[in-house]
Design an enzyme around this catalytic site. Structure first.
Site, PDB file in Angstrom:
ATOM      1  N   ARG A  67     -13.043  -0.726  -2.193  1.00  0.00           N
ATOM      2  CA  ARG A  67     -11.834   0.055  -2.525  1.00  0.00           C
ATOM      3  C   ARG A  67     -10.574  -0.732  -2.138  1.00  0.00           C
ATOM      4  NH1 ARG A  67      -9.563   2.872  -6.082  1.00  0.00           N
ATOM      5  NH2 ARG A  67      -8.377   0.966  -5.870  1.00  0.00           N
TER       6      ARG A  67
ATOM      7  N   CYS B 221      -7.565  -2.303  -4.418  1.00  0.00           N
ATOM      8  CA  CYS B 221      -6.146  -1.989  -4.208  1.00  0.00           C
ATOM      9  C   CYS B 221      -5.335  -3.283  -4.159  1.00  0.00           C
ATOM     10  CB  CYS B 221      -5.954  -1.209  -2.905  1.00  0.00           C
ATOM     11  SG  CYS B 221      -6.356   0.543  -3.050  1.00  0.00           S
TER      12      CYS B 221
ATOM     13  N   HIS C 229       1.046   5.129  -1.466  1.00  0.00           N
ATOM     14  CA  HIS C 229       0.332   6.001  -0.520  1.00  0.00           C
ATOM     15  C   HIS C 229       1.167   6.451   0.676  1.00  0.00           C
ATOM     16  CE1 HIS C 229      -3.553   5.801  -2.509  1.00  0.00           C
ATOM     17  NE2 HIS C 229      -3.472   4.485  -2.589  1.00  0.00           N
TER      18      HIS C 229
ATOM     19  N   CYS D 105       0.858  -1.190   0.000  1.00  0.00           N
ATOM     20  CA  CYS D 105       0.000   0.000   0.000  1.00  0.00           C
ATOM     21  C   CYS D 105       0.891   1.235   0.000  1.00  0.00           C
ATOM     22  CB  CYS D 105      -0.891   0.033   1.236  1.00  0.00           C
ATOM     23  SG  CYS D 105      -1.937  -1.405   1.470  1.00  0.00           S
TER      24      CYS D 105
END
Lengths: 154, 270, 102
Positions: free
Chosen positions: B227, B231, B183, B179
């Protein structure tokens, strides 16, 4: 659905689309009176205008397309059309590079302001053409909107 | 279809960043995109899902013919206002940390008397997911403009936060992704999509605080679980099970990091 | 089955601003799913009435986005009065919803 599609194509060619649709029970009778099949099937601007009975549009600075210059997604492109031409009675919205040009037609009865907004699909970057009818005259304005992702695919 | 899609994307990349474009042109593109996003805010179709969700909340359903009006989302039975801004949290009756979607499953099981396994197993686009997506949207809307207040204190909440943080930085899969790859820094983007920096408060709120969101690309209402699942797909990770411990832990990490910021739910996105 | 519209109508200086969201798939007829074309299915007519009078008519094609949004304005409405919106789609299905002008 294949049969229906084939039927549709054939009758469009012979000009009897609405009658055939009604016979096939595909259109409600009350929509028949209003919905302009030929105009929505138009594959270019002149044909679409002709089907709408809108001849010789002249460019007008008093007709405005309000939209962002770029659309992040062609599936939803917010468009507002504002006419400052007195006695505007009809507004049409077309997308030059869509498979069918015509997106929407608005009738402007007495009391309604010639100011409408909706959201449309755009297959790709294209000119948007707005047409307004006022006092028997046909006015037009064109504006390009860039589309980063096409909005007609699956 | 896919090919055309990529073609269009490539065209835009060329348009936005291609040969010798001035900073001014890029700025104009950015301004255009901002204007587009602003225009979308005028009417968010998520409202249609909120209305459906509100109706479902009050409607007797399932073998028990019960309603969710007694469902405790953590702020008291039947209380919806502000509930989403305080989730995920620990629930004593299930002895679990639950996010909104897993809590709704508990209530659907309890008050409707339905078997929720088919809901868990169903694809997000399947009819079996429709009700929970509408309910999630409705509850989220009742926390719009509410300040996020998720501060892990219970041992299980703290454990979930730590697990979520580990999940966030866990690197793996065929593309060696995490992730954090997308991010954990400011100013990153994919094409024209800004990627929020979830490791800090404001960035995390940009992500956490705007889901569920209506996605105009397919006209779908996406929940936070959806969501996260997508991802995982983009990272080439195994697909997480709906409302699994790992997904809830990630939500705890995001919500806790976003605490103090404001919910903007339901959102609208490209 | 159809879902309710969301209608907001606000009056200011004698002009009513109407914003409508409609729940509809708006299938273009151009999409292919599992190798088969998905037939077109879209709202093709929208009519707005106030005190029995038509205040807006629209004809739409499938280029209008899924879950359509519509905004228009008209004179002559007052707070507390009702506005009704009716849509009809190409399958002949229709739905009418009302809202009170605020």
């Amino acid at each position: 659905m294949k049969t229906v599609d084939n039927t549709r194509r054939r009758v469009v060619q012979t000009g009897g689309a609405l009658a055939a649709f009604a016979a096939a029970g595909l259109l409600p009778t009350d929509a028949l009176a209003a919905w302009n099949q030929a105009a929505f099937e138009g594959k270019n601007i002149p044909d679409t205008l002709k089907a709408l009975n809108l001849d010789n549009p002249t460019p007008s600075g008093d007709l405005q397309i309000v939209a962002s210059d770029i659309a992040e997604n062609g599936a939803v492109v917010p468009i507002q059309i504002v006419s400052r031409i007195p006695n505007t009675t009809r507004i049409a919205l077309m997308v030059e590079k869509n498979p069918n040009m015509l997106a929407a037609v608005f009738d402007v009865p007495e009391g309604m302001l010639p100011d409408v907004a909706t959201r449309i699909r755009m297959q790709q970057t294209s000119n948007i053409v707005a047409v307004a009818v006022a006092g028997g005259k046909v006015h037009t304005v064109t504006r390009e909107i860039k589309v980063t992702l096409g909005g007609c695919g699956g | 279809m896919k090919r055309r899609w990529y073609g269009a994307a490539a065209a835009v990349l060329a348009l936005a960043f291609g040969g010798g474009l001035t900073a001014q042109t890029q700025e104009e593109t950015q301004r255009g995109i901002e204007a587009y996003r602003q225009a979308l805010q005028q009417g968010n179709p998520a409202e249609l899902f909120e209305a459906q969700g509100e109706e479902l909340w009050k409607k007797p359903m399932g073998p028990r013919n019960g309603t969710l009006e007694q469902c405790d989302l953590g702020v008291g039975p039947g209380k919806v206002a502000g509930a989403y801004a305080r989730l995920p949290r620990y629930f004593a009756d299930t002895d679990k940390v639950q996010d909104l979607e897993s809590r709704l499953l508990t209530c659907m099981e309890r008050y409707w008397g339905i078997d929720v396994q088919p809901v868990i197993d169903a694809a997000y686009t399947a009819p079996a997911k429709r009700e929970i997506i509408a309910l999630t949207t409705y509850v989220s809307g009742e926390s719009k403009d509410v300040v996020v207040d998720v501060r892990p204190t219970h041992p299980k909440e703290r454990a979930a936060f730590e697990l979520g943080k580990r999940m966030f930085f866990f690197q793996g899969g065929s593309h060696d992704f995490s992730c954090a790859t997308c991010h954990s820094e400011d100013g990153k983007r994919i094409r024209l999509q800004d990627l929020p920096n979830i490791t800090e408060r404001k960035g995390s709120a940009l992500g956490w605080g705007s889901w569920p969101a209506y996605r105009v690309s397919a006209g779908q209402m996406w929940t936070m679980q959806w969501r996260i699942q997508d991802c995982f797909r983009q990272m080439r990770f195994p697909e997480p099970i709906y409302t699994s411990e790992a997904t809830i832990a990630l939500s705890v990490y995001m919500a806790a990091t976003a605490s103090g910021e404001t919910m903007r739910t339901p959102g609208i996105k490209r | 089955m159809t879902s309710p519209m969301r209608i907001r109508a606000n009056v200011r200086d004698g002009v009513v601003d109407v914003r409508v969201l409609m729940a509809h798939e708006m299938e273009t007829g151009q999409r292919v799913e599992n190798g088969r074309p998905v037939p077109a299915w879209f709202i093709n007519e929208v009519v707005a009435t106030h005190n029995g009078k038509t205040v807006m008519t629209a004809q739409w094609g499938p280029a209008v986005s899924k879950n359509p949004y519509l905004q228009f304005r008209f004179r002559g409405g007052a707070a507390g009065e009702k506005i009704a919106i009716k849509w009809t789609d190409n399958r002949g299905e229709s739905r009418t919803d009302e809202a009170t002008i605020a």
